[in-house]
Design a protein around this motif. Structure first.
Motif, PDB file in Angstrom:
ATOM      1  N   THR A   1      -9.694   0.967  10.505  1.00  0.00           N
ATOM      2  CA  THR A   1      -8.336   0.463  10.727  1.00  0.00           C
ATOM      3  C   THR A   1      -7.888  -0.382   9.538  1.00  0.00           C
ATOM      4  OG1 THR A   1      -8.781   0.389  13.124  1.00  0.00           O
ATOM      5  CG2 THR A   1      -6.835  -0.785  12.311  1.00  0.00           C
ATOM      6  N   ARG A   2      -6.699  -0.073   9.039  1.00  0.00           N
ATOM      7  CA  ARG A   2      -6.138  -0.805   7.893  1.00  0.00           C
ATOM      8  C   ARG A   2      -5.009  -1.712   8.372  1.00  0.00           C
ATOM      9  NH1 ARG A   2      -7.849   1.482   3.051  1.00  0.00           N
ATOM     10  NH2 ARG A   2      -8.868   3.509   3.272  1.00  0.00           N
TER      11      ARG A   2
ATOM     12  N   PRO B   1       0.811  -1.229   0.000  1.00  0.00           N
ATOM     13  CA  PRO B   1       0.000   0.000   0.000  1.00  0.00           C
ATOM     14  C   PRO B   1       0.838   1.272   0.000  1.00  0.00           C
ATOM     15  CG  PRO B   1       0.004  -0.984   2.183  1.00  0.00           C
ATOM     16  CD  PRO B   1       0.726  -1.942   1.284  1.00  0.00           C
ATOM     17  N   PHE B   2       2.143   1.153   0.253  1.00  0.00           N
ATOM     18  CA  PHE B   2       3.013   2.329   0.274  1.00  0.00           C
ATOM     19  C   PHE B   2       3.772   2.385  -1.050  1.00  0.00           C
ATOM     20  CE2 PHE B   2       3.552  -0.245   4.231  1.00  0.00           C
ATOM     21  CZ  PHE B   2       2.490   0.306   4.923  1.00  0.00           C
ATOM     22  N   ARG B   3       3.534   3.395  -1.853  1.00  0.00           N
ATOM     23  CA  ARG B   3       4.187   3.530  -3.157  1.00  0.00           C
ATOM     24  C   ARG B   3       5.169   4.691  -3.123  1.00  0.00           C
ATOM     25  NH1 ARG B   3       0.882   0.869  -6.944  1.00  0.00           N
ATOM     26  NH2 ARG B   3      -0.081  -0.882  -5.821  1.00  0.00           N
TER      27      ARG B   3
ATOM     28  N   ARG C   1       1.703   6.542   8.980  1.00  0.00           N
ATOM     29  CA  ARG C   1       2.092   6.075  10.301  1.00  0.00           C
ATOM     30  C   ARG C   1       1.872   4.568  10.327  1.00  0.00           C
ATOM     31  NH1 ARG C   1      -1.272   9.636  14.451  1.00  0.00           N
ATOM     32  NH2 ARG C   1      -2.908   8.885  13.048  1.00  0.00           N
ATOM     33  N   ILE C   2       2.836   3.839  10.900  1.00  0.00           N
ATOM     34  CA  ILE C   2       2.787   2.378  10.873  1.00  0.00           C
ATOM     35  C   ILE C   2       3.151   1.828  12.237  1.00  0.00           C
ATOM     36  CG2 ILE C   2       3.686   0.281   9.794  1.00  0.00           C
ATOM     37  CD1 ILE C   2       4.486   1.936   7.385  1.00  0.00           C
ATOM     38  N   ALA C   3       2.378   0.850  12.704  1.00  0.00           N
ATOM     39  CA  ALA C   3       2.710   0.099  13.917  1.00  0.00           C
ATOM     40  C   ALA C   3       2.929  -1.347  13.525  1.00  0.00           C
ATOM     41  CB  ALA C   3       1.587   0.221  14.941  1.00  0.00           C
ATOM     42  N   GLN C   4       3.967  -1.961  14.073  1.00  0.00           N
ATOM     43  CA  GLN C   4       4.355  -3.326  13.715  1.00  0.00           C
ATOM     44  C   GLN C   4       4.240  -4.233  14.927  1.00  0.00           C
ATOM     45  OE1 GLN C   4       8.198  -3.747  11.714  1.00  0.00           O
ATOM     46  NE2 GLN C   4       8.572  -5.641  12.849  1.00  0.00           N
TER      47      GLN C   4
ATOM     48  N   ARG D   1       5.079 -10.690  10.080  1.00  0.00           N
ATOM     49  CA  ARG D   1       4.691  -9.601  10.974  1.00  0.00           C
ATOM     50  C   ARG D   1       3.380  -8.992  10.497  1.00  0.00           C
ATOM     51  NH1 ARG D   1       7.648 -11.861  13.670  1.00  0.00           N
ATOM     52  NH2 ARG D   1       9.469 -11.118  14.853  1.00  0.00           N
ATOM     53  N   CYS D   2       2.632  -8.434  11.450  1.00  0.00           N
ATOM     54  CA  CYS D   2       1.367  -7.753  11.162  1.00  0.00           C
ATOM     55  C   CYS D   2       1.577  -6.254  11.380  1.00  0.00           C
ATOM     56  CB  CYS D   2       0.286  -8.285  12.089  1.00  0.00           C
ATOM     57  SG  CYS D   2      -1.397  -7.764  11.646  1.00  0.00           S
ATOM     58  N   PHE D   3       0.907  -5.442  10.576  1.00  0.00           N
ATOM     59  CA  PHE D   3       1.037  -3.988  10.657  1.00  0.00           C
ATOM     60  C   PHE D   3      -0.346  -3.340  10.666  1.00  0.00           C
ATOM     61  CE2 PHE D   3       4.583  -5.802   8.362  1.00  0.00           C
ATOM     62  CZ  PHE D   3       5.700  -5.176   8.884  1.00  0.00           C
ATOM     63  N   VAL D   4      -0.451  -2.231  11.376  1.00  0.00           N
ATOM     64  CA  VAL D   4      -1.592  -1.331  11.243  1.00  0.00           C
ATOM     65  C   VAL D   4      -1.042  -0.017  10.704  1.00  0.00           C
ATOM     66  CG1 VAL D   4      -3.327   0.035  12.464  1.00  0.00           C
ATOM     67  CG2 VAL D   4      -3.005  -2.363  13.047  1.00  0.00           C
ATOM     68  N   TYR D   5      -1.700   0.568   9.694  1.00  0.00           N
ATOM     69  CA  TYR D   5      -1.187   1.798   9.096  1.00  0.00           C
ATOM     70  C   TYR D   5      -2.328   2.754   8.782  1.00  0.00           C
ATOM     71  CZ  TYR D   5      -2.760  -0.034   4.559  1.00  0.00           C
ATOM     72  OH  TYR D   5      -3.523  -0.514   3.528  1.00  0.00           O
ATOM     73  N   ASP D   6      -1.989   4.025   8.740  1.00  0.00           N
ATOM     74  CA  ASP D   6      -2.945   5.028   8.262  1.00  0.00           C
ATOM     75  C   ASP D   6      -2.172   6.166   7.605  1.00  0.00           C
ATOM     76  OD1 ASP D   6      -1.958   6.655  10.291  1.00  0.00           O
ATOM     77  OD2 ASP D   6      -3.676   6.373  11.601  1.00  0.00           O
ATOM     78  N   ARG D   7      -2.883   6.926   6.780  1.00  0.00           N
ATOM     79  CA  ARG D   7      -2.274   8.051   6.074  1.00  0.00           C
ATOM     80  C   ARG D   7      -2.183   9.264   6.985  1.00  0.00           C
ATOM     81  NH1 ARG D   7      -1.886   7.789   0.512  1.00  0.00           N
ATOM     82  NH2 ARG D   7      -2.916   5.990  -0.455  1.00  0.00           N
TER      83      ARG D   7
END
Length: 433
Positions: A127-128, A64-66, A161-164, A147-153
């Protein structure tokens, strides 16, 4: 029913993505209690552990990050923000390379590279989520990598912003600001097309190496190109023109910013115009600084190999060295190439250039038993330091070859004549008169 524990559990499974299952379960209920399914499932509490199952050996998905980013990160002991870390896309859109820098003031920071392979993404409410493999030198097992991540713009759309997660699960991961490791990615606005490649390069054409293993596709306007490998899947190299270092009528030297697989940097590239539909490219070594790319440490035109490219459908042209020549050799050199291994060794061998047709080149092998010929169509030729270089295609197979000729007084030819990709099917060295 769990046989090893002789008890019943209610297990609730959700498919979050084709590659991800998540489930919760109750505590054991003894068989003597004879629980009903509905009653047993009501025992699952809201804070019950969430187990994640990730599909193995699955094709990756686009991340999702380009684009390229700088980022800061934290493991709970302060934010590492100087020097800034970087994240760059690989040529495969499902992979990114994170380059973590160590900060002197943050004890848990360290310098290392981690490659993210994206495997699944989904959304729950606002939540993405993203599941991927984070691989580095210390990872060995799947538990180390998944690993699992939660991210938002960011609100201003400048990054993410990303949490791992700290292990191979999504349990306890609810927002992009709380996790085993958190990151703030800021997009880098790379100015594309700082310069142009020569205008005689047609963006409408696909340029191919002689063995067709590699294809170069130029953008329109001609500020970048992509390189594809026909023997493997997808894009192999992405290059953007950064600056013009030197330019003459027949050759131009550029600094290009390239991404090859997951490695990004600057390369010195020299483009030689041989004909309108034939060019040769020399490339140096990759460096992290554009100002270093064309220095002698990273690029030397005297030793750099040549890659010969032709347009996808080059027109035919006049063959050089027009005439009929006798081939002199102690042993018949053309048997393997022309006569397909004739056992008859009593043969005379000739080369005819521009005789039957202006664009026709033929190697003839005349033996007591039969006569064989290998015919080519000439596409273009050039002369360099007393040596003629000809690009021609075999009439029956349409395979392209590099044919080199030089005077008997000068046997020296440039290193890796006509590129390094033509070796299969190359001709033997012969003498003509």
């Amino acid at each position: 029913y769990f046989r090893t524990e002789s008890c019943y559990r209610c297990v609730v499974i959700h498919e979050k993505h084709i590659n991800v299952l998540q489930y919760k379960e109750t505590y054991c209920s003894l068989p003597s209690e004879q629980p009903r399914l509905e009653d047993l499932c009501l025992q699952i509490s809201g804070d019950a552990l969430l187990y994640s199952m990730f599909r193995l050996e699955t094709p990756p998905v686009p991340c999702p990050f380009r684009g390229s980013f700088t980022f800061t990160y934290s493991r709970g002991h302060g934010e590492c923000d100087y020097p800034v870390s970087t994240a760059d896309p690989c040529t495969d859109e499902s992979r990114m390379l994170f380059k973590f820098k160590a900060c002197a003031s943050v004890i848990t920071s360290e310098s290392r590279e981690e490659r993210l392979t994206c495997l699944a993404s989904w959304k729950e409410g606002s939540t993405r989520y993203l599941v991927g493999k984070m691989e580095h030198k210390g990872t060995k097992t799947d538990d180390d990598k998944f690993r699992c991540f939660v991210y938002d713009r960011m609100q201003d759309n400048t990054g993410f912003r990303i949490a791992q997660s700290g292990d191979a699960t999504c349990d306890g991961l609810f927002s992009a600001i709380e996790g085993s490791r958190t990151m703030k990615l800021t997009r880098i606005r790379h100015p594309h097309g700082k310069c142009h490649f020569p205008n005689w390069i047609s963006a409408a054409d696909r340029w191919r190496t002689l063995d067709t293993s590699w294809t170069y596709v130029f953008s329109d306007p001609i500020t970048s190109f992509h390189v594809y490998n026909s023997t493997s899947e997808g894009l192999q190299t992405r290059a953007v023109c950064n600056s013009v270092d030197q330019a003459t009528d027949d050759a131009t030297r550029f600094v290009v910013q390239t991404t090859s697989l997951c490695k990004t940097g600057f390369v010195c590239m020299k483009v030689h115009r041989r004909t309108q539909q034939i060019m040769e490219i020399q490339q140096g070594l990759m460096t992290s600084r554009s100002s270093d790319a064309c220095t002698s440490v990273y690029f030397d035109s005297r030793t750099s190999l040549f890659t010969t490219l032709t347009s996808s459908a080059p027109s035919t042209g006049e063959c050089p060295l027009v005439g009929r020549y006798m081939i002199h050799s102690p042993q018949p050199q053309m048997d393997r190439f022309v006569s397909d291994g004739l056992e008859d060794n009593v043969c005379s061998e000739h080369l005819e250039s521009g005789c039957r047709a202006i664009d026709r080149l033929e190697f003839l092998s005349e033996c007591s038993s039969e006569r064989r010929a290998k015919s080519f169509q000439c596409h273009g030729s050039w002369k360099e330091n007393g040596t003629y270089y000809l690009i021609a295609s075999a009439l029956r197979t349409r395979r392209r070859y590099c044919i080199v000729s030089c005077s008997c007084s000068s046997r020296e030819t440039k290193q890796s004549v006509c590129g390094s990709e033509y070796e299969e099917g190359s001709l033997d060295q012969i003498e003509l008169s």
